[in-house]
Design an enzyme around this catalytic site. Sequence first.
Site, PDB file in Angstrom:
ATOM      1  N   SER A   1       0.814  -1.210   0.000  1.00  0.00           N
ATOM      2  CA  SER A   1       0.000   0.000   0.000  1.00  0.00           C
ATOM      3  C   SER A   1       0.854   1.270   0.000  1.00  0.00           C
ATOM      4  O   SER A   1       0.333   2.361  -0.177  1.00  0.00           O
ATOM      5  CB  SER A   1      -0.946   0.012   1.199  1.00  0.00           C
ATOM      6  OG  SER A   1      -0.215   0.164   2.389  1.00  0.00           O
TER       7      SER A   1
ATOM      8  N   LYS B   1      -6.138   4.761   8.005  1.00  0.00           N
ATOM      9  CA  LYS B   1      -4.993   5.532   7.494  1.00  0.00           C
ATOM     10  C   LYS B   1      -5.328   7.023   7.408  1.00  0.00           C
ATOM     11  O   LYS B   1      -4.533   7.877   7.831  1.00  0.00           O
ATOM     12  CB  LYS B   1      -4.593   4.990   6.124  1.00  0.00           C
ATOM     13  CG  LYS B   1      -3.862   3.646   6.220  1.00  0.00           C
ATOM     14  CD  LYS B   1      -3.608   3.050   4.854  1.00  0.00           C
ATOM     15  CE  LYS B   1      -2.812   1.749   4.977  1.00  0.00           C
ATOM     16  NZ  LYS B   1      -2.684   1.048   3.697  1.00  0.00           N
TER      17      LYS B   1
END
Lengths: 263, 806
Positions: B656, B699
């Site tokens: 990611s 996040k």
Amino acid sequence: MNHPTARMVERVLVAINSPLRSDDALAAAVELASSFQAPLMALFVEDVNLARLSELPFAKELDRSSGVIRPLNPQSLDRALEAEARKLRKWLQDESKRRRISVSMQVVRGHCVGIAERMARSRDIVFVDYAVRRYFGNIATGSFLPGQDASRLWDKPVWVLYDGTKRTRRALALASSLGQTYRLDVVILAGEEADDNDIEEQKSKMPSNRKWECQVLRLSDQKSVIAAVRNRGCAALVLPREYEHKHDFGLIGSIMRCPRILV
Amino acid sequence: MVMSLGNPLKPEALYTPCDAGTLDFETTADLVGLDEVVGQSRALSALNYGIHVKGHGCNIFALGPAGIRKHEIVTRILQGEASSRPVPSDWCYVWNFKHPHKPSVIEMPPGRGVRFCQHMEQLIEDLGTAIPSAFETEEYQTRVADLERDLIARRDEMLQQVDEEATRRRVRFLHTPSGFAFAPLDAGGEVIDPDHFSKLSDKKKKQIEADVKELQERLQKVIRQFPIWQKETREKIKEIDREIAHYAVEHLIGGVRKNHHDLPEVCRYLEDVEKDIVEHVREFRQQTEPQAFFPLRSGTAEALRRYKVNVIVDHNGEASAAVIYQDLPTYSNLVGRIEYQAQMGTLLTDFSLIQAGDLHRANGGYLVLDADRVLRQPFAWEGLKRALRSRLIRIEPLEKAYGLMNTSSLEPEPIPLDVKVVLVGDTRLYYLLNHYDPDFADLFGVIADFSEEVDRDGGSTMPFARLVARIAQEEELRPFDRKAVARVIEFSSRLAEDASKLSVNVRQISDLLRESDYTAGAREASQISSGDVQAAIDARIYRHDRIRERAYEAIGRELVKIDVAGETVGQINGLSVLDLGDFSFGLPSRITTTTRLGDGKFLDIQRETRLGGKIHSKGVLIMSNFLASTYAREYPLSMSASIVFEQSYGIVDGDSASLAELCALLSALSHLPIRQSVAVTGSVNQRGEVQAIGGVNQKIEGFFDVCSQAGLDGSHAVIIPASNVSHLMLREDVVAAVSEGRFNVHSVDDVNGAIELLTGVPAGDRDDNGNLPTDSVNGMAEKTLIELAVRRREFARNSSAGGEEA
């Protein structure tokens, strides 16, 4: 226990025929000596004929179980007899302590019945085991059992030979006493000489308040006697000492496997 | 002045609320608790198939994540099915008269096992008195005494004949201490004296010796007959024993037989019992007490023990087939065991000490087991597979099965197995077993795959509300009002990490409902409101929040260096998720890159230091390939680069961060600075397309929290993959900040979109001639790479010339 006939017994003598040792006779003798509080004398009789045989050059014996033939010599015979005598002595000592009776033992060589008769006094009761007349003796019952309960011997009737003589009256008195003490039935084996009235009189003298019965059989009625022996068994046969040789019971004698009490 | 960054996502895109108005109730008290299972139609269909399909190996593996009540669903469905199935048979172990170490098994109709056992117990009690009584009769005693007397008479008669023969030959038959002997007689009838014998003539001596020898041989033959006669007598006595025993036990066993005449197996067994009693009647003739040293193995009671019946499976009083769940599936608990009794240091056993396992109890029904527990118990998995494979339950001590002990033990007759086993486990375990255990697919042919989430649409919200109602009713919680239920639905979407899904992780939802009830109770409310639910969510986060707080504090105190303002070349804020089990949170990480002249190699410092996982390494390689294919198609990639997660001391995995890494690298190549107020997450492929990642909510919230510490000024933003937009279920404060323009979330489809947002410079596309604009990020990056390639060629030429001169 104060036995009713204690005064007529000076000593109980039991002749043990080696190697045809008798457990039954020995146990019965101890029991009786204890009852009478009479001293017991055991005669360990080594068969003289056996001793002589062992000295013969071709002497051999056959094993009882296997039939194996092996040499027989005086040394091996003596060892075997000594071992038997030791065991007997030990057993008697134990019984002496247990029952508080006086016990003595003597090892003699000769003929069992002859020695017993020779050493018996007039007021002795003499036990001679029937085993002397059997081929297999007491093999099935094994050796002495310390502390063996003699009462198992006394769960069958006691037989007595009666012909009206003084000697047989004494035998009857002893049989009656044994019956009374151990609650045994008494079977009177009446000889030809004994008449019915006399027998009835003797029966009536016996204590009747006990749960034992007195049966009378004629010695001549062999069939009934054999049937009674088979059905009821025999704890002991009481007879005068001299009658041991006088009467030949024939078939009856061979099936009556019990100690004999000679009075 | 705050620089504007493209078009951020609207606040509506960041959170998909549940409209309480669509919920047609006031509180959950108005609802009927949900009875069916939500969103598990695939698993339910598989269970239904697995339960009904016939065939060996059609056992079921129910897989799915923890917390979705797989057990409860499976058990409920199995119980429903079992209730329509007949009660299975009872099973009894009995003595095997032919092979005592192999106890026999008898199948009986349900409930009959115990009755049969009681009848046999009564029989044993009756035998204990009937047999000794039968042998105490006068008739028996007389018959045996007659035989024994006959034996003695027969022997005596034979000996008498030998004796008479000896007498005829003037030889005396004598007894010795251990046998018999023959002795010649003298004239007086006494055994001959040795001196006298020596004086006899040789002829006479030989005659005597020959006579004695002949008599000995004859007697020997006679004696050797005795054992035969003895054996004959024993056999006759045994025959009488059998006859008496037969009369004594026939009517007793007949009584038992009458009660069970419809069961051929029992009748056969009773015949064997009768034969055995007759055969071993001497053992029961006297009531003897067990001996002190061997109480288990002596006495009449022990002799009679073998006629007992060990009912190992008893379905007396049951109405249907069983559904058994075993939470401790040891080998013994599954396949049964043979117990032992210690006697003076010796372990003894017999068929009465055989104990059933769960396979016995579930036989004819269903057995539910936890896959991981079965696998954790030594030999349990092998034992289960063996039973399923052979369709037999074979009780075998482990030590014997694996040759650890060679002492003799029991080998009970195996019992036919007809059970449906349902293993419940997680998905990973299922695939591991499928891959590594060749037997697994043969035995567990039906997979019931439970999903953790269902689609969030109009059709699922009301069932979900009824699920909330059911949990509230089951756990006796206060009713939830409709707004509270709506908040729970939103929470469920957040659990699913997808605004279009609902998590059916009942465990976590139940936890929330309980805590909401607690909160409402604290304020003495009769109903639970959305505020209570939110307070419960916050309280739960607070309890788990210590590590996150410490991490953010470290950033605030610049112990961990994260810039949220300014611009820097080759440096970017990546985002990662720290998973603490029940709680996870996002955390920014500084990623830096450096470039230099080289041969196209990328130094992934995480990988070199073994702090990077395989997926992360894969992301780095994809990124390097993107660079090579995008900018260096016609000349060698003459650059070396290094990439590192700064101040990262744990394992970094996942791809990611590959978008962030690529952007940092482009910044280093183009010498264009990156805005530090923007964080990036997303993975890239070789074409530069941005792909979805996990944990997008955490996040964004992580970077939001770190920026909030420094003060939000509208420049702060997070770039996410466009394909993650539908997953957004952000916190209320984040959405509020976006609404107020203090924070932004951007979605991008490719790396160009991201680099433009980060640098404020157009990424640049190739024109028809394949040239990139010189003032674009890509153009500047390509220029750098071409310069590096030229320098490398010159360097190589110079090196080569220097080498030749040398």
